[in-house]
Design a protein around this motif. Structure first.
Motif, mmCIF file in Angstrom:
data_model
loop_
_atom_site.group_PDB
_atom_site.id
_atom_site.type_symbol
_atom_site.label_atom_id
_atom_site.label_comp_id
_atom_site.label_asym_id
_atom_site.label_seq_id
_atom_site.Cartn_x
_atom_site.Cartn_y
_atom_site.Cartn_z
ATOM 1 N N LEU A 37 -11.162 22.677 -6.837
ATOM 2 C CA LEU A 37 -11.405 21.605 -5.876
ATOM 3 C C LEU A 37 -11.916 22.140 -4.544
ATOM 4 C CD1 LEU A 37 -8.465 19.079 -6.371
ATOM 5 C CD2 LEU A 37 -10.891 18.713 -6.806
ATOM 6 N N LEU A 38 -11.608 23.405 -4.253
ATOM 7 C CA LEU A 38 -12.096 24.003 -3.015
ATOM 8 C C LEU A 38 -13.615 24.054 -2.975
ATOM 9 C CD1 LEU A 38 -9.565 26.960 -2.657
ATOM 10 C CD2 LEU A 38 -9.537 24.772 -1.459
ATOM 11 N N GLU A 39 -14.252 24.000 -4.156
ATOM 12 C CA GLU A 39 -15.709 24.012 -4.225
ATOM 13 C C GLU A 39 -16.297 22.624 -4.016
ATOM 14 O OE1 GLU A 39 -17.505 26.729 -4.550
ATOM 15 O OE2 GLU A 39 -15.751 28.041 -4.723
ATOM 16 N N HIS A 40 -15.452 21.613 -3.958
ATOM 17 C CA HIS A 40 -15.933 20.242 -3.802
ATOM 18 C C HIS A 40 -15.374 19.689 -2.493
ATOM 19 C CE1 HIS A 40 -17.281 16.251 -4.684
ATOM 20 N NE2 HIS A 40 -17.662 16.570 -5.908
ATOM 21 N N GLU A 41 -16.074 19.964 -1.401
ATOM 22 C CA GLU A 41 -15.564 19.663 -0.070
ATOM 23 C C GLU A 41 -15.365 18.169 0.150
ATOM 24 O OE1 GLU A 41 -16.795 20.463 4.614
ATOM 25 O OE2 GLU A 41 -17.874 21.454 2.984
ATOM 26 N N ARG A 42 -16.305 17.350 -0.351
ATOM 27 C CA ARG A 42 -16.191 15.902 -0.130
ATOM 28 C C ARG A 42 -14.916 15.337 -0.749
ATOM 29 N NH1 ARG A 42 -21.366 15.473 -2.453
ATOM 30 N NH2 ARG A 42 -20.353 14.263 -4.096
ATOM 31 N N PHE A 43 -14.645 15.734 -1.995
ATOM 32 C CA PHE A 43 -13.479 15.197 -2.683
ATOM 33 C C PHE A 43 -12.191 15.736 -2.071
ATOM 34 C CE2 PHE A 43 -10.553 15.054 -6.444
ATOM 35 C CZ PHE A 43 -10.476 13.665 -6.508
ATOM 36 N N THR A 44 -12.211 16.974 -1.615
ATOM 37 C CA THR A 44 -11.044 17.546 -0.947
ATOM 38 C C THR A 44 -10.728 16.772 0.330
ATOM 39 O OG1 THR A 44 -11.599 19.747 -1.813
ATOM 40 C CG2 THR A 44 -10.055 19.653 0.022
ATOM 41 N N LEU A 71 0.833 -1.204 0.000
ATOM 42 C CA LEU A 71 0.000 0.000 0.000
ATOM 43 C C LEU A 71 0.866 1.252 0.000
ATOM 44 C CD1 LEU A 71 -2.774 1.362 0.212
ATOM 45 C CD2 LEU A 71 -2.652 1.044 2.697
ATOM 46 N N ARG A 72 1.928 1.241 0.799
ATOM 47 C CA ARG A 72 2.837 2.392 0.828
ATOM 48 C C ARG A 72 3.483 2.610 -0.543
ATOM 49 N NH1 ARG A 72 7.687 2.613 5.095
ATOM 50 N NH2 ARG A 72 8.212 0.606 4.123
ATOM 51 N N THR A 73 3.946 1.548 -1.143
ATOM 52 C CA THR A 73 4.583 1.658 -2.461
ATOM 53 C C THR A 73 3.613 2.221 -3.494
ATOM 54 O OG1 THR A 73 6.017 -0.226 -1.957
ATOM 55 C CG2 THR A 73 5.763 0.375 -4.278
ATOM 56 N N PHE A 74 2.381 1.748 -3.465
ATOM 57 C CA PHE A 74 1.366 2.210 -4.426
ATOM 58 C C PHE A 74 1.061 3.694 -4.247
ATOM 59 C CE2 PHE A 74 -3.158 3.008 -5.303
ATOM 60 C CZ PHE A 74 -3.181 2.746 -6.666
ATOM 61 N N LEU A 75 0.853 4.119 -3.001
ATOM 62 C CA LEU A 75 0.484 5.513 -2.747
ATOM 63 C C LEU A 75 1.629 6.468 -3.050
ATOM 64 C CD1 LEU A 75 -1.616 5.153 0.530
ATOM 65 C CD2 LEU A 75 -2.451 5.647 -1.771
ATOM 66 N N ILE A 76 2.849 6.085 -2.707
ATOM 67 C CA ILE A 76 4.000 6.937 -3.027
ATOM 68 C C ILE A 76 4.157 7.074 -4.538
ATOM 69 C CG2 ILE A 76 6.522 7.086 -2.917
ATOM 70 C CD1 ILE A 76 6.367 5.886 -0.120
ATOM 71 N N LYS A 77 3.901 5.999 -5.240
ATOM 72 C CA LYS A 77 3.985 6.021 -6.702
ATOM 73 C C LYS A 77 2.961 6.980 -7.299
ATOM 74 C CE LYS A 77 3.689 2.937 -10.715
ATOM 75 N NZ LYS A 77 3.424 1.536 -11.158
ATOM 76 N N LYS A 78 1.809 7.118 -6.655
ATOM 77 C CA LYS A 78 0.736 7.969 -7.165
ATOM 78 C C LYS A 78 0.762 9.385 -6.579
ATOM 79 C CE LYS A 78 -1.129 4.719 -9.665
ATOM 80 N NZ LYS A 78 -1.129 4.805 -11.146
ATOM 81 N N ARG A 79 1.774 9.687 -5.753
ATOM 82 C CA ARG A 79 1.789 10.983 -5.071
ATOM 83 C C ARG A 79 1.809 12.151 -6.054
ATOM 84 N NH1 ARG A 79 6.427 11.594 -0.994
ATOM 85 N NH2 ARG A 79 4.908 10.814 0.533
ATOM 86 N N GLU A 80 2.635 12.077 -7.072
ATOM 87 C CA GLU A 80 2.730 13.179 -8.038
ATOM 88 C C GLU A 80 1.393 13.429 -8.720
ATOM 89 O OE1 GLU A 80 5.320 14.494 -11.994
ATOM 90 O OE2 GLU A 80 5.887 12.715 -10.834
ATOM 91 N N PHE A 81 0.690 12.350 -9.050
ATOM 92 C CA PHE A 81 -0.631 12.495 -9.661
ATOM 93 C C PHE A 81 -1.595 13.189 -8.698
ATOM 94 C CE2 PHE A 81 -4.940 10.705 -9.954
ATOM 95 C CZ PHE A 81 -5.303 11.147 -11.210
ATOM 96 N N LEU A 82 -1.569 12.804 -7.435
ATOM 97 C CA LEU A 82 -2.453 13.412 -6.441
ATOM 98 C C LEU A 82 -2.120 14.880 -6.222
ATOM 99 C CD1 LEU A 82 -2.545 10.504 -3.823
ATOM 100 C CD2 LEU A 82 -4.329 11.128 -5.461
ATOM 101 N N LEU A 83 -0.837 15.213 -6.240
ATOM 102 C CA LEU A 83 -0.433 16.616 -6.088
ATOM 103 C C LEU A 83 -0.930 17.467 -7.249
ATOM 104 C CD1 LEU A 83 3.227 16.208 -4.742
ATOM 105 C CD2 LEU A 83 1.260 17.152 -3.507
ATOM 106 N N ARG A 84 -0.925 16.899 -8.442
ATOM 107 C CA ARG A 84 -1.436 17.650 -9.607
ATOM 108 C C ARG A 84 -2.933 17.914 -9.454
ATOM 109 N NH1 ARG A 84 1.731 14.122 -12.831
ATOM 110 N NH2 ARG A 84 -0.158 13.117 -13.618
ATOM 111 N N LEU A 85 -3.644 16.991 -8.829
ATOM 112 C CA LEU A 85 -5.065 17.213 -8.594
ATOM 113 C C LEU A 85 -5.283 18.413 -7.677
ATOM 114 C CD1 LEU A 85 -6.546 13.623 -8.088
ATOM 115 C CD2 LEU A 85 -6.499 14.993 -10.164
ATOM 116 N N LEU A 86 -4.428 18.537 -6.662
ATOM 117 C CA LEU A 86 -4.574 19.646 -5.714
ATOM 118 C C LEU A 86 -4.273 21.001 -6.336
ATOM 119 C CD1 LEU A 86 -3.102 18.279 -2.369
ATOM 120 C CD2 LEU A 86 -5.480 18.760 -2.914
#
Length: 248
Positions: free
Chosen positions: A161-168, A141-156
Motif C-alpha cells: 500500500l505504500l506504493e499507492h499514495e492516493r489510497f493510503t 456513521l461512528r457505529t459503521f466506521l468502528i464496525k469496519k475498523r478491523e477490516f481497515l486495519l487488515r488493509l494497512l
C-alpha cells in the motif's frame, strides 16, 4: 554498514581474480599488446552493457513488476469499496450542497475515455463543499466506521500500500474521522466550531473517496468489463442505481 563492507570485499576479490588471470595470460603468451587490445575493447563496451542491462532491461522488469503489484492493489481497493467505500459514498451524497453538480460530473458513462475519467477525478479531488453536520447521522456513521475498523486495519497490513499514495491517504483520512467520532461521548449540544471541524474531516474523506472511486472504475473498464458493467449500474452518483440490466 555490514552490506557495504561485504560489497567492498567482493569488489577487491573480483579485481584480484581479474588481475591474476591477466598475469596468467601474460605468463603463458608474453603478449601485452594482445591483452591491452581486448582490455580496451571490454572497457569500451562496458557503458553500452550498463545501458542495456540497467536502463533498459531493469526498467522493463521494474515496470512489469510494478504493474503486477498495482493489479493486486486494485483487488484490495475493490474490497475496500465493497465493504466500506460504496456505503460511505451513498450515505454522504445527500449531505452536501453541490450534490446535483457532483452527480453530473461523476456519473460514469460506459463510453468514457481516459480523458473523461481524468477530468472527473480532478473535479472530485477539488471538492470543497462541507456538509451540514446537523443533517449528518454522526452516531450512525461512528457505529459503521468502528464496525469496519478491523477490516481497515487488515488493509494497512499490506506493505504494498505504500506504493499507492492516493489510497493510503484515503485510509488515513478514514481512520482519522473514525477516531474523531469515537472520541466524543455524545453529539448532542456540540458547539458550531466543533461541528465545523467534523464537517472538514467528512469533506476530506469524501474528497479522497470520490477521486479514488473514479480511478478504480477506470481500472475496471480497462481490465474487468464484467465488473465495470455492474459498478456502472450501481454507481452512487447515478439518479436511480439498480443492478437490473435494462437494455443491451
Amino acid at each position: 554498514m555490514r552490506s557495504y563492507s561485504t560489497f567492498v570485499i567482493l569488489a577487491i576479490v573480483f579485481l584480484a581474480i581479474s588481475g591474476l588471470l591477466y598475469l596468467l595470460h601474460y605468463y603463458i603468451f608474453h603478449d601485452p599488446h594482445h591483452i591491452f587490445i581486448y582490455l580496451l575493447g571490454d572497457i569500451a563496451f562496458l557503458p553500452l552493457e550498463v545501458f542495456i542491462v540497467v536502463l533498459v532491461i531493469e526498467r522493463i522488469l521494474s515496470y512489469r513488476e510494478k504493474r503486477a503489484m498495482l493489479q493486486k492493489l486494485n483487488m484490495v481497493i475493490g474490497a475496500f469499496f465493497s465493504e466500506v467505500g460504496n456505503q460511505i459514498l451513498y450515505d454522504f451524497l445527500g449531505y452536501f450542497e453541490g450534490t446535483e453538480e457532483t452527480c453530473r460530473r461523476l456519473t460514469v458513462d460506459p463510453k468514457w475515455t481516459h480523458r473523461d475519467f481524468e477530468k472527473a477525478a480532478t473535479y472530485a479531488s477539488a471538492i470543497k463543499d462541507r456538509p451540514h453536520c446537523s443533517v449528518v447521522d454522526l452516531e450512525g456513521l461512528r457505529t459503521f466506521l468502528i464496525k469496519k475498523r478491523e477490516f481497515l486495519l487488515r488493509l494497512l497490513e499490506n506493505p504494498n500500500l505504500l506504493e499507492h499514495e492516493r489510497f493510503t491517504d484515503l485510509l488515513w483520512a478514514t481512520f482519522h474521522l473514525t477516531e474523531e467520532l469515537e472520541a466524543r461521548q455524545s453529539f448532542e449540544g456540540l458547539p458550531d466550531s466543533d461541528l465545523a471541524h467534523l464537517a472538514g474531516d467528512i469533506q476530506r474523506v469524501y474528497q479522497h473517496l470520490a477521486a479514488e472511486w473514479v480511478w478504480y472504475v477506470e481500472h475496471l473498464k480497462s481490465n474487468y468489463p464484467f465488473l465495470f458493467s455492474l459498478i456502472v449500474r450501481m454507481q452512487p452518483f447515478k439518479e436511480a442505481p439498480s443492478p437490473v440490466v435494462s437494455q443491451m
